[in-house]
Motif scaffolding. Structure first.
Motif, short mmCIF file in Angstrom:
data_model
loop_
_atom_site.label_atom_id
_atom_site.label_comp_id
_atom_site.label_asym_id
_atom_site.label_seq_id
_atom_site.Cartn_x
_atom_site.Cartn_y
_atom_site.Cartn_z
N GLY A 141 1.36 7.22 -11.41
CA GLY A 141 0.52 7.28 -10.22
C GLY A 141 0.59 8.65 -9.60
N ALA A 142 -0.07 8.79 -8.49
CA ALA A 142 -0.03 10.04 -7.74
C ALA A 142 1.12 9.96 -6.76
N GLU A 143 1.02 10.72 -5.68
CA GLU A 143 2.07 10.71 -4.69
C GLU A 143 2.17 9.35 -3.99
N SER A 144 3.25 9.16 -3.31
CA SER A 144 3.50 7.91 -2.60
C SER A 144 2.51 7.72 -1.47
N ARG A 145 2.06 6.50 -1.30
CA ARG A 145 1.13 6.15 -0.24
C ARG A 145 1.75 5.12 0.70
N ARG A 146 1.30 5.14 1.96
CA ARG A 146 1.64 4.06 2.91
C ARG A 146 0.56 2.99 2.74
N ILE A 147 0.98 1.82 2.31
CA ILE A 147 0.03 0.75 2.01
C ILE A 147 0.28 -0.46 2.89
N LEU A 148 -0.76 -0.90 3.57
CA LEU A 148 -0.72 -2.15 4.32
C LEU A 148 -1.34 -3.21 3.43
N LEU A 149 -0.57 -4.22 3.09
CA LEU A 149 -0.99 -5.32 2.22
C LEU A 149 -1.18 -6.56 3.09
N VAL A 150 -2.40 -7.09 3.12
CA VAL A 150 -2.71 -8.24 3.97
C VAL A 150 -3.17 -9.39 3.08
N ASP A 151 -2.35 -10.43 3.02
CA ASP A 151 -2.67 -11.61 2.21
C ASP A 151 -2.00 -12.81 2.85
N ASP A 152 -2.75 -13.91 3.00
CA ASP A 152 -2.18 -15.10 3.62
C ASP A 152 -1.24 -15.85 2.70
N SER A 153 -1.24 -15.54 1.41
CA SER A 153 -0.29 -16.14 0.48
C SER A 153 0.99 -15.30 0.48
N ALA A 154 2.05 -15.87 1.04
CA ALA A 154 3.32 -15.14 1.11
C ALA A 154 3.82 -14.77 -0.28
N ASP A 155 3.66 -15.66 -1.24
CA ASP A 155 4.12 -15.37 -2.60
C ASP A 155 3.33 -14.23 -3.23
N ALA A 156 2.01 -14.26 -3.08
CA ALA A 156 1.17 -13.19 -3.63
C ALA A 156 1.49 -11.86 -2.97
N ALA A 157 1.67 -11.87 -1.66
CA ALA A 157 1.99 -10.64 -0.93
C ALA A 157 3.35 -10.09 -1.37
N PHE A 158 4.32 -10.98 -1.55
CA PHE A 158 5.65 -10.55 -1.98
C PHE A 158 5.59 -9.92 -3.37
N ALA A 159 4.92 -10.58 -4.30
CA ALA A 159 4.84 -10.06 -5.67
C ALA A 159 4.12 -8.71 -5.70
N MET A 160 3.00 -8.61 -5.00
CA MET A 160 2.26 -7.35 -5.00
C MET A 160 3.05 -6.25 -4.29
N SER A 161 3.73 -6.58 -3.21
CA SER A 161 4.51 -5.55 -2.51
C SER A 161 5.65 -5.04 -3.38
N MET A 162 6.27 -5.94 -4.14
CA MET A 162 7.34 -5.50 -5.06
C MET A 162 6.79 -4.55 -6.12
N LEU A 163 5.63 -4.86 -6.65
CA LEU A 163 5.00 -4.00 -7.66
C LEU A 163 4.66 -2.64 -7.06
N LEU A 164 4.05 -2.64 -5.89
CA LEU A 164 3.67 -1.38 -5.25
C LEU A 164 4.89 -0.54 -4.89
N GLU A 165 5.95 -1.18 -4.42
CA GLU A 165 7.18 -0.46 -4.11
C GLU A 165 7.81 0.11 -5.38
N ALA A 166 7.76 -0.63 -6.47
CA ALA A 166 8.29 -0.13 -7.75
C ALA A 166 7.48 1.08 -8.23
N MET A 167 6.22 1.15 -7.82
CA MET A 167 5.38 2.30 -8.17
C MET A 167 5.64 3.48 -7.24
N GLY A 168 6.51 3.29 -6.25
CA GLY A 168 6.90 4.39 -5.37
C GLY A 168 6.20 4.43 -4.03
N HIS A 169 5.48 3.38 -3.67
CA HIS A 169 4.75 3.37 -2.41
C HIS A 169 5.55 2.68 -1.31
#
Length: 130
Positions: free
Chosen positions: A10-38
């Motif tokens: 990826g490019a440089e690190s970004r500040r990402i606001l993830l908005v999802d009413d599914s706590a599980d989906a939000a957790f999984a996506m946030s873990m992926l994005l954090e692993a990518m350095g965001h």
């Protein structure tokens, strides 16, 4: 020095606001994005998302459409009015994938409409351009 995001294609690190009413989906996506350095902050409804933008000032907002209280379309319209998110990359990340849904998302102020499940490659490409 190489950042974590660059090391993962990826490019440089970004500040990402993830908005999802599914706590599980939000957790999984946030873990992926954090692993990518965001840096990721999550919210599970529109009101919480809007309450967090002024202090977090996200570069990117990944926003589900089907939220409790106010829809993602309403949240996107409000975000486009605020200084903290006026220039942010707004990505609709939703199960709503019809042509009408895509057009409504663009009309509401989203930059792109992604249908779940999203391709990680497509997401990385958009984040690298943010």
């Amino acid at each position: 020095m190489t950042t974590t995001a660059e090391a993962h294609g990826g490019a440089e690190s970004r500040r990402i606001l993830l908005v999802d009413d599914s706590a599980d989906a939000a957790f999984a996506m946030s873990m992926l994005l954090e692993a990518m350095g965001h840096e990721v902050r999550t919210a599970h409804d529109g009101a919480c998302a809007l309450n967090s933008v002024d202090d977090f000032r996200p570069d990117v907002v990944l926003l589900d459409i089907g939220l409790p209280g106010m829809s993602g379309f309403e949240v996107a319209r409000e975000m486009r009015k605020r200084d903290a998110t006026r220039g942010a990359l707004l990505l609709a990340l939703t199960g709503y994938g019809s042509a009408a849904d895509r057009q409504t998302a663009l009309d509401a102020g989203f930059d792109h409409h992604l249908t779940k499940p999203v391709s990680i490659g497509d997401l990385q490409a958009l984040l690298s351009r943010a």
